[in-house]
Design an enzyme around this catalytic site. Sequence first.
Site, PDB file in Angstrom:
ATOM      1  NE  ARG A 163      -3.929  -2.218   0.647  1.00 13.82           N
ATOM      2  CZ  ARG A 163      -3.867  -3.476   0.198  1.00 13.82           C
ATOM      3  NH1 ARG A 163      -2.896  -3.828  -0.635  1.00 13.82           N
ATOM      4  NH2 ARG A 163      -4.772  -4.358   0.543  1.00 13.82           N
ATOM      5  CB  SER A 237      -8.771  -0.472   4.696  1.00 13.01           C
ATOM      6  OG  SER A 237      -9.312  -1.628   4.135  1.00 13.01           O
ATOM      7  CD  GLU A 333      -5.311   1.378   2.467  1.00 18.41           C
ATOM      8  OE1 GLU A 333      -5.037   0.314   3.055  1.00 18.41           O
ATOM      9  OE2 GLU A 333      -6.156   1.448   1.552  1.00 18.41           O
TER      10      GLU A 333
HETATM   11  P1  FAD Z   1      -8.250   9.888  -4.513  1.00 19.80           P
HETATM   12  O1  FAD Z   1      -8.929   9.509  -3.250  1.00 19.80           O
HETATM   13  O2  FAD Z   1      -8.859  10.961  -5.329  1.00 19.80           O
HETATM   14  O3  FAD Z   1      -6.736  10.273  -4.203  1.00 19.80           O
HETATM   15  C1  FAD Z   1      -5.962   9.453  -3.363  1.00 19.80           C
HETATM   16  C2  FAD Z   1      -4.537  10.014  -3.318  1.00 19.80           C
HETATM   17  O4  FAD Z   1      -3.929   9.897  -4.606  1.00 19.80           O
HETATM   18  C3  FAD Z   1      -4.489  11.499  -2.982  1.00 19.80           C
HETATM   19  O5  FAD Z   1      -3.301  11.731  -2.248  1.00 19.80           O
HETATM   20  C4  FAD Z   1      -4.389  12.196  -4.330  1.00 19.80           C
HETATM   21  O6  FAD Z   1      -3.725  13.440  -4.294  1.00 19.80           O
HETATM   22  C5  FAD Z   1      -3.581  11.183  -5.119  1.00 19.80           C
HETATM   23  N1  FAD Z   1      -3.894  11.165  -6.543  1.00 19.80           N
HETATM   24  C6  FAD Z   1      -5.064  10.812  -7.116  1.00 19.80           C
HETATM   25  N2  FAD Z   1      -4.963  10.859  -8.452  1.00 19.80           N
HETATM   26  C7  FAD Z   1      -3.686  11.264  -8.720  1.00 19.80           C
HETATM   27  C8  FAD Z   1      -2.961  11.519  -9.923  1.00 19.80           C
HETATM   28  N3  FAD Z   1      -3.505  11.345 -11.133  1.00 19.80           N
HETATM   29  N4  FAD Z   1      -1.674  11.941  -9.822  1.00 19.80           N
HETATM   30  C9  FAD Z   1      -1.095  12.120  -8.606  1.00 19.80           C
HETATM   31  N5  FAD Z   1      -1.732  11.901  -7.448  1.00 19.80           N
HETATM   32  C10 FAD Z   1      -3.014  11.468  -7.503  1.00 19.80           C
HETATM   33  N6  FAD Z   1      -7.821   0.412  -2.055  1.00 19.80           N
HETATM   34  C11 FAD Z   1      -7.105  -0.707  -2.286  1.00 19.80           C
HETATM   35  O7  FAD Z   1      -5.891  -0.642  -2.473  1.00 19.80           O
HETATM   36  N7  FAD Z   1      -7.705  -1.936  -2.310  1.00 19.80           N
HETATM   37  C12 FAD Z   1      -9.032  -2.090  -2.121  1.00 19.80           C
HETATM   38  O8  FAD Z   1      -9.537  -3.208  -2.179  1.00 19.80           O
HETATM   39  C13 FAD Z   1      -9.814  -0.918  -1.869  1.00 19.80           C
HETATM   40  N8  FAD Z   1     -11.145  -1.025  -1.630  1.00 19.80           N
HETATM   41  C14 FAD Z   1     -11.878   0.094  -1.347  1.00 19.80           C
HETATM   42  C15 FAD Z   1     -13.251  -0.040  -1.088  1.00 19.80           C
HETATM   43  C16 FAD Z   1     -14.020   1.084  -0.813  1.00 19.80           C
HETATM   44  C17 FAD Z   1     -15.498   0.918  -0.541  1.00 19.80           C
HETATM   45  C18 FAD Z   1     -13.419   2.359  -0.824  1.00 19.80           C
HETATM   46  C19 FAD Z   1     -14.250   3.587  -0.579  1.00 19.80           C
HETATM   47  C20 FAD Z   1     -12.064   2.511  -1.055  1.00 19.80           C
HETATM   48  C21 FAD Z   1     -11.274   1.369  -1.329  1.00 19.80           C
HETATM   49  N9  FAD Z   1      -9.895   1.462  -1.577  1.00 19.80           N
HETATM   50  C22 FAD Z   1      -9.161   0.335  -1.847  1.00 19.80           C
HETATM   51  C23 FAD Z   1      -9.212   2.765  -1.530  1.00 19.80           C
HETATM   52  C24 FAD Z   1      -9.279   3.548  -2.878  1.00 19.80           C
HETATM   53  O9  FAD Z   1     -10.372   3.164  -3.630  1.00 19.80           O
HETATM   54  C25 FAD Z   1      -8.017   3.370  -3.708  1.00 19.80           C
HETATM   55  O10 FAD Z   1      -6.884   3.762  -2.992  1.00 19.80           O
HETATM   56  C26 FAD Z   1      -8.063   4.171  -5.022  1.00 19.80           C
HETATM   57  O11 FAD Z   1      -6.948   3.886  -5.818  1.00 19.80           O
HETATM   58  C27 FAD Z   1      -8.174   5.683  -4.814  1.00 19.80           C
HETATM   59  O12 FAD Z   1      -8.459   6.271  -6.065  1.00 19.80           O
HETATM   60  P2  FAD Z   1      -9.086   7.717  -6.196  1.00 19.80           P
HETATM   61  O13 FAD Z   1      -9.065   8.075  -7.639  1.00 19.80           O
HETATM   62  O14 FAD Z   1     -10.403   7.769  -5.527  1.00 19.80           O
HETATM   63  O15 FAD Z   1      -8.016   8.583  -5.413  1.00 19.80           O
HETATM   64  P1  NAP Z   2     -10.622 -10.370   4.647  1.00 18.92           P
HETATM   65  O1  NAP Z   2     -10.665 -11.286   3.468  1.00 18.92           O
HETATM   66  O2  NAP Z   2     -11.675 -10.445   5.693  1.00 18.92           O
HETATM   67  O3  NAP Z   2      -9.196 -10.508   5.354  1.00 18.92           O
HETATM   68  C1  NAP Z   2      -8.832  -9.653   6.450  1.00 18.92           C
HETATM   69  C2  NAP Z   2      -7.398  -9.215   6.279  1.00 18.92           C
HETATM   70  O4  NAP Z   2      -6.553 -10.346   6.332  1.00 18.92           O
HETATM   71  C3  NAP Z   2      -7.180  -8.536   4.959  1.00 18.92           C
HETATM   72  O5  NAP Z   2      -6.919  -7.209   5.207  1.00 18.92           O
HETATM   73  C4  NAP Z   2      -6.024  -9.275   4.306  1.00 18.92           C
HETATM   74  O6  NAP Z   2      -4.875  -8.492   4.068  1.00 18.92           O
HETATM   75  C5  NAP Z   2      -5.647 -10.374   5.261  1.00 18.92           C
HETATM   76  N1  NAP Z   2      -5.726 -11.685   4.560  1.00 18.92           N
HETATM   77  C6  NAP Z   2      -6.826 -12.468   4.422  1.00 18.92           C
HETATM   78  N2  NAP Z   2      -6.510 -13.614   3.746  1.00 18.92           N
HETATM   79  C7  NAP Z   2      -5.189 -13.522   3.461  1.00 18.92           C
HETATM   80  C8  NAP Z   2      -4.291 -14.381   2.786  1.00 18.92           C
HETATM   81  N3  NAP Z   2      -4.661 -15.561   2.294  1.00 18.92           N
HETATM   82  N4  NAP Z   2      -3.002 -13.971   2.651  1.00 18.92           N
HETATM   83  C9  NAP Z   2      -2.597 -12.785   3.142  1.00 18.92           C
HETATM   84  N5  NAP Z   2      -3.423 -11.925   3.786  1.00 18.92           N
HETATM   85  C10 NAP Z   2      -4.697 -12.291   3.958  1.00 18.92           C
HETATM   86  O7  NAP Z   2     -10.540  -8.856   4.128  1.00 18.92           O
HETATM   87  P2  NAP Z   2     -11.652  -7.872   3.585  1.00 18.92           P
HETATM   88  O8  NAP Z   2     -11.692  -6.706   4.483  1.00 18.92           O
HETATM   89  O9  NAP Z   2     -12.908  -8.598   3.236  1.00 18.92           O
HETATM   90  O10 NAP Z   2     -10.961  -7.397   2.220  1.00 18.92           O
HETATM   91  C11 NAP Z   2     -10.738  -8.303   1.170  1.00 18.92           C
HETATM   92  C12 NAP Z   2      -9.649  -7.764   0.266  1.00 18.92           C
HETATM   93  O11 NAP Z   2     -10.028  -6.497  -0.260  1.00 18.92           O
HETATM   94  C13 NAP Z   2      -8.328  -7.532   1.006  1.00 18.92           C
HETATM   95  O12 NAP Z   2      -7.269  -7.846   0.140  1.00 18.92           O
HETATM   96  C14 NAP Z   2      -8.349  -6.067   1.318  1.00 18.92           C
HETATM   97  O13 NAP Z   2      -7.052  -5.500   1.368  1.00 18.92           O
HETATM   98  C15 NAP Z   2      -9.128  -5.497   0.132  1.00 18.92           C
HETATM   99  N6  NAP Z   2      -9.851  -4.279   0.560  1.00 18.92           N
HETATM  100  C16 NAP Z   2      -9.117  -3.153   0.694  1.00 18.92           C
HETATM  101  C17 NAP Z   2      -9.737  -1.967   1.081  1.00 18.92           C
HETATM  102  C18 NAP Z   2      -8.948  -0.704   1.165  1.00 18.92           C
HETATM  103  O14 NAP Z   2      -9.543   0.353   1.307  1.00 18.92           O
HETATM  104  N7  NAP Z   2      -7.652  -0.751   1.085  1.00 18.92           N
HETATM  105  C19 NAP Z   2     -11.091  -1.956   1.350  1.00 18.92           C
HETATM  106  C20 NAP Z   2     -11.793  -3.136   1.234  1.00 18.92           C
HETATM  107  C21 NAP Z   2     -11.157  -4.315   0.834  1.00 18.92           C
HETATM  108  P3  NAP Z   2      -4.665  -7.587   2.765  1.00 18.92           P
HETATM  109  O15 NAP Z   2      -5.484  -6.372   3.026  1.00 18.92           O
HETATM  110  O16 NAP Z   2      -3.205  -7.310   2.813  1.00 18.92           O
HETATM  111  O17 NAP Z   2      -5.081  -8.336   1.545  1.00 18.92           O
END
Ligand code: FAD
Ligand code: NAP
Length: 337
Positions: A163, A237, A333
Site C-alpha cells: 500500500r 480501509s 492508509e
Molecule cells: P483519490 O482519493 O482521489 O486520491 C488518493 C490520493 O492519490 C491522494 O493523495 C491524491 O492526491 C492522489 N492522486 C489521485 N490521483 C492522482 C494523480 N492522477 N496523480 C497524482 N496523485 C493522484 N484500495 C485498495 O488498495 N484496495 C481495495 O480493495 C480498496 N477497496 C476500497 C473499497 C471502498 C469501498 C473504498 C471507498 C475505497 C477502497 N480502496 C481500496 C481505496 C481507494 O479506492 C483506492 O486507494 C483508489 O486507488 C483511490 O483512487 P481515487 O481516484 O479515488 O483517489
Molecule cells: P478479509 O478477506 O476479511 O481478510 C482480512 C485481512 O486479512 C485482509 O486485510 C487481508 O490483508 C488479510 N488476509 C486475508 N486472507 C489472506 C491471505 N490468504 N493472505 C494474506 N493476507 C490475507 O478482508 P476484507 O476486508 O474482506 O478485504 C478483502 C480484500 O479487499 C483484502 O485484500 C483487502 O485488502 C481489500 N480491501 C481493501 C480496502 C482498502 O480500502 N484498502 C477496502 C476493502 C477491501 P490484505 O489487506 O493485505 O489483503
Amino acid sequence: MEILKNYSLKSHNTFGIDASAEAFAIISSIDELQELLEIRTAKKQINILGGGSNILLTQDLPGLTILNSITGIEHLSQSEDHVLIKSGAGEVWHEFVMYCIARDLAGVENLSLIPGRVGAAPMQNIGAYGIELKEVFHSLEAVEINSGEVVTFDKSACDFGYRSSTFKKENKGQYVIVSVTMKLSKKPSLNTSYGAINQELEAMGVDNLSIAAVSQAVINIRSSKLPDPAVIGNAGSFFKNPVIETSQADSLKKQFPELVSYPAEAGMMKVAAGWLIDQAGWKGKRIGDYGVHDKQALVLVNHGSASGSQIRDLSAQIQADIEKKFGIRLEPEVNIW
Ligand code: FAD
Ligand code: NAP
C-alpha cells in the site's frame, strides 16, 4: 477550462465530507494541466483529486484543486503472451478492469470493484485478494508540478511496497500522474487462493474457471461485505494492516491466541488491523454521525453530516487504544487532507 471558486467537494469524496476547494478545475489533457500549472500563482498549493475514495477532508482546501479527467485507453504493443495497454489517469479503475475482462486479458480481475481512478492506483499500489497493481504495472507518465515536464517512471522508480509507492514518500505531492501503462496477460494464471474466492466460485456453480468468473466472484464478495459509499460515507480501509516482527507476533499470539496474522517479508508478519480494532471493542461504535462500521472494523464511516476532523479524531483515539492494548501503532492508509 473553467476555474471555479469556493467549489463544494461533497460529491467528490466518498466520505461525503462537506468541504470546499478555494479554486477548482477539471483537466482533460496534459496541455490543460501544463497551462494550469503555468498560470498558478507562485507557491499556491496544488491538490490532485481522482475519485476521492482514499482521502479524508478535515478542512476547506486552500489553493487549487485539480480533478484529473484525462481519459483514453490505447493498446501500445503485443507479443504472443502479453498486451501493453496505456490508460489515461482519469479513467475509472473498475471500468478499466471491465475493459480488460471483455477482451479476455488477465491480471487485474482480483482488483475488480476498487473505487477510484486509474491515476491513483499507483499511489498506494492498490491491492486486494492477493494481487497488487505492481504485478501488472509497466510504467507511468507524470507531470512534475514545479517544472511542468512530463517524466516517465518505470516499475523500480515507483518503489512499490505494501500500500505504498514513491508518490506517498519521497515524491509526495510533486507529480500529477497522467497515464499508467499495464502489461496484461493473454495466457492467464488465475489466483483464486485468497479468502473466499474459491468458495464463491463454487456457490456460483463455476465449472470452467475464467477471468470473468474470478472477477464476478470478487464483485459478489465485495458487494456483500463492504459498505457502499453511495449509501454510507467511507474511504474503505482507514488503516493499513501493520507488518510487525515475527517475534512480536509470536508473543502477542500467546496472549491472544485468536490473533489473525499472515506471513509477510522475511522475519515479519502482517496482522489484520480489522481484528485488532474489533477485539478492542470499536466495531459498530457510533458517536453522533460518525463511527466504525458494524461489519468491517477497518472502515470508519460518516452516517450523514460528520466533519472530517471528527473522523480524524476518532481515528486518533483508535490508534491510541490499539497501541495501549497490543503495542502496535496503526498507520492510516487514507490520505488525510
Ligand atoms: P483519490 O482519493 O482521489 O486520491 C488518493 C490520493 O492519490 C491522494 O493523495 C491524491 O492526491 C492522489 N492522486 C489521485 N490521483 C492522482 C494523480 N492522477 N496523480 C497524482 N496523485 C493522484 N484500495 C485498495 O488498495 N484496495 C481495495 O480493495 C480498496 N477497496 C476500497 C473499497 C471502498 C469501498 C473504498 C471507498 C475505497 C477502497 N480502496 C481500496 C481505496 C481507494 O479506492 C483506492 O486507494 C483508489 O486507488 C483511490 O483512487 P481515487 O481516484 O479515488 O483517489
Ligand atoms: P478479509 O478477506 O476479511 O481478510 C482480512 C485481512 O486479512 C485482509 O486485510 C487481508 O490483508 C488479510 N488476509 C486475508 N486472507 C489472506 C491471505 N490468504 N493472505 C494474506 N493476507 C490475507 O478482508 P476484507 O476486508 O474482506 O478485504 C478483502 C480484500 O479487499 C483484502 O485484500 C483487502 O485488502 C481489500 N480491501 C481493501 C480496502 C482498502 O480500502 N484498502 C477496502 C476493502 C477491501 P490484505 O489487506 O493485505 O489483503
